[in-house]
Design a protein around this motif. Structure first.
Motif, PDB file in Angstrom:
ATOM      1  N   ILE A 166     -40.084   2.885   8.227  1.00 30.43           N
ATOM      2  CA  ILE A 166     -39.685   3.257   6.869  1.00 30.43           C
ATOM      3  C   ILE A 166     -39.813   4.769   6.738  1.00 30.43           C
ATOM      4  N   ALA A 167     -38.787   5.415   6.192  1.00 38.57           N
ATOM      5  CA  ALA A 167     -38.799   6.871   6.079  1.00 38.57           C
ATOM      6  C   ALA A 167     -39.191   7.360   4.688  1.00 38.57           C
ATOM      7  N   ASP A 168     -39.063   6.516   3.676  1.00 43.75           N
ATOM      8  CA  ASP A 168     -39.331   6.940   2.302  1.00 43.75           C
ATOM      9  C   ASP A 168     -40.247   5.952   1.608  1.00 43.75           C
ATOM     10  N   GLY A 169     -40.847   6.416   0.513  1.00 46.26           N
ATOM     11  CA  GLY A 169     -41.708   5.554  -0.297  1.00 46.26           C
ATOM     12  C   GLY A 169     -42.913   6.318  -0.789  1.00 46.26           C
ATOM     13  N   ASP A 170     -43.766   5.616  -1.526  1.00 49.61           N
ATOM     14  CA  ASP A 170     -44.989   6.218  -2.042  1.00 49.61           C
ATOM     15  C   ASP A 170     -45.851   6.715  -0.893  1.00 49.61           C
ATOM     16  N   GLN A 171     -46.542   7.817  -1.129  1.00 49.95           N
ATOM     17  CA  GLN A 171     -47.396   8.359  -0.079  1.00 49.95           C
ATOM     18  C   GLN A 171     -48.510   7.377   0.279  1.00 49.95           C
ATOM     19  N   VAL A 172     -49.075   6.720  -0.703  1.00 44.20           N
ATOM     20  CA  VAL A 172     -50.204   5.830  -0.461  1.00 44.20           C
ATOM     21  C   VAL A 172     -49.782   4.379  -0.649  1.00 44.20           C
ATOM     22  N   VAL A 173     -49.801   3.640   0.436  1.00 40.08           N
ATOM     23  CA  VAL A 173     -49.656   2.187   0.440  1.00 40.08           C
ATOM     24  C   VAL A 173     -50.722   1.703   1.404  1.00 40.08           C
ATOM     25  N   ILE A 174     -51.724   1.026   0.856  1.00 40.61           N
ATOM     26  CA  ILE A 174     -52.852   0.602   1.670  1.00 40.61           C
ATOM     27  C   ILE A 174     -52.409  -0.484   2.650  1.00 40.61           C
ATOM     28  N   GLY A 175     -52.846  -0.331   3.896  1.00 40.59           N
ATOM     29  CA  GLY A 175     -52.518  -1.312   4.915  1.00 40.59           C
ATOM     30  C   GLY A 175     -53.152  -0.951   6.236  1.00 40.59           C
ATOM     31  N   GLN A 191     -44.216   0.593   8.616  1.00 37.77           N
ATOM     32  CA  GLN A 191     -43.235  -0.427   8.963  1.00 37.77           C
ATOM     33  C   GLN A 191     -43.015  -1.396   7.803  1.00 37.77           C
ATOM     34  N   ASP A 192     -41.795  -1.927   7.743  1.00 35.98           N
ATOM     35  CA  ASP A 192     -41.531  -2.994   6.778  1.00 35.98           C
ATOM     36  C   ASP A 192     -41.984  -4.323   7.379  1.00 35.98           C
ATOM     37  N   ALA A 193     -41.739  -5.417   6.683  1.00 37.59           N
ATOM     38  CA  ALA A 193     -42.185  -6.740   7.132  1.00 37.59           C
ATOM     39  C   ALA A 193     -41.558  -7.160   8.464  1.00 37.59           C
ATOM     40  N   ASN A 194     -40.421  -6.548   8.821  1.00 35.92           N
ATOM     41  CA  ASN A 194     -39.748  -6.878  10.079  1.00 35.92           C
ATOM     42  C   ASN A 194     -40.092  -5.918  11.217  1.00 35.92           C
ATOM     43  N   GLY A 195     -41.007  -4.979  10.971  1.00 30.47           N
ATOM     44  CA  GLY A 195     -41.407  -4.028  11.999  1.00 30.47           C
ATOM     45  C   GLY A 195     -40.510  -2.815  12.124  1.00 30.47           C
ATOM     46  N   ASN A 196     -39.599  -2.610  11.155  1.00 29.26           N
ATOM     47  CA  ASN A 196     -38.722  -1.431  11.165  1.00 29.26           C
ATOM     48  C   ASN A 196     -39.411  -0.248  10.506  1.00 29.26           C
TER      49      ASN A 196
END
Length: 193
Positions: free
Chosen positions: A164-173, A157-162
Motif C-alpha cells: 500500500i502506498a497511501d493512507g494514514d501514517q499510523v495504523v497499528i499492526g 500490506q493490504d489483506a491480500n499481501g499487496n
C-alpha cells in the motif's frame, strides 16, 4: 552523566526485546527502571511492552497529552527512578521529546527511547524526527530483508499481501500488516523501479 538515547530501526529488529533486556539489567543490579509505552499501541493489551519472542512486562502508558517530565517527576517523589525506558517512541510529540530532554537535564535520569525511524512511506514520525535531532546518542538496531540486505524500510500490506502506498501514517499492526525490506525491495513492491 545522564543522556538521551534513541534506538531506532525498521520493524522486527528486536527493539522491544532490547528494551526489556535493558530493564532486566538495571533490575539485576538493584536499580529501578521506569517503563513507558504508547497507549495507541494495544496489540498486546494496554500497558504492556511485549516482544515477538515472548518477553513482556507492565509499563506506564503515555498519550499525546501526557506531560512526561511532570509524570516522571511525580513518580520520582515516591520511588527511586534510575532510568526511563520508552517503547514505541515514534509516537511521541515534539513537546514530549523536549520533556524527555528535561528528564535528562533537570532530573539527571538517563532516557532510552526505542522506536521506528520512518513510516511505510519512508517519512519520519514526529517523535523520531525530534529524537534524531535532539538525542545525545543514536543507535541503529538492524534487521534484514528477505534478500539478506539490511532492511531500512517498511511496507504496509493490504489483506491480500499487496503493498500500500497511501493512507494514514499510523495504523497499528504487526507481521500481518507490515514487512521490513531493503530499499530495493521497497521500490519494487511499490512499482517505483
Amino acid at each position: 552523566m545522564a543522556q538521551l538515547y534513541f534506538y531506532y530501526s525498521a520493524m522486527n529488529a528486536g527493539k522491544s526485546t532490547t528494551l526489556l533486556q535493558s530493564a532486566f539489567n538495571y533490575q539485576e543490579r538493584g536499580m529501578q527502571p521506569l517503563l513507558y509505552t504508547a497507549a495507541i499501541d494495544d496489540r498486546y493489551g494496554q500497558g504492556k511492552i511485549s516482544s515477538r519472542i515472548g518477553l513482556e512486562t507492565e509499563a506506564h502508558l503515555y498519550h499525546n497529552e501526557t506531560n512526561l517530565f511532570e509524570h516522571v517527576s511525580a513518580i520520582q517523589e515516591h520511588e527511586k527512578v534510575d532510568c526511563l525506558l520508552l517503547d514505541e517512541s515514534q509516537f511521541l510529540t515534539k513537546q514530549q521529546v523536549l520533556e524527555l530532554t528535561d528528564v535528562v537535564d533537570k532530573l539527571r535520569i538517563p532516557v532510552l527511547c526505542y522506536g521506528l525511524r520512518t513510516d511505510f512511506r519512508g517519512e519520519l514520525f514526529e517523535g523520531s524526527q525530534y529524537l534524531l535531532a535532539w538525542a545525545d546518542k543514536l543507535v541503529e538496531l538492524k534487521t534484514v530483508c528477505h534478500c539478506g540486505r539490511k532492511a531500512n524500510r517498511v511496507i504496509r500490506q493490504d489483506a491480500n499481501g499487496n503493498a500500500i502506498a497511501d493512507g494514514d501514517q499510523v495504523v497499528i499492526g504487526g507481521n500481518e500488516r507490515y514487512v521490513s525490506v531493503c530499499r530495493l525491495h521497497y521500490k519494487e513492491a511499490l512499482g517505483l523501479l
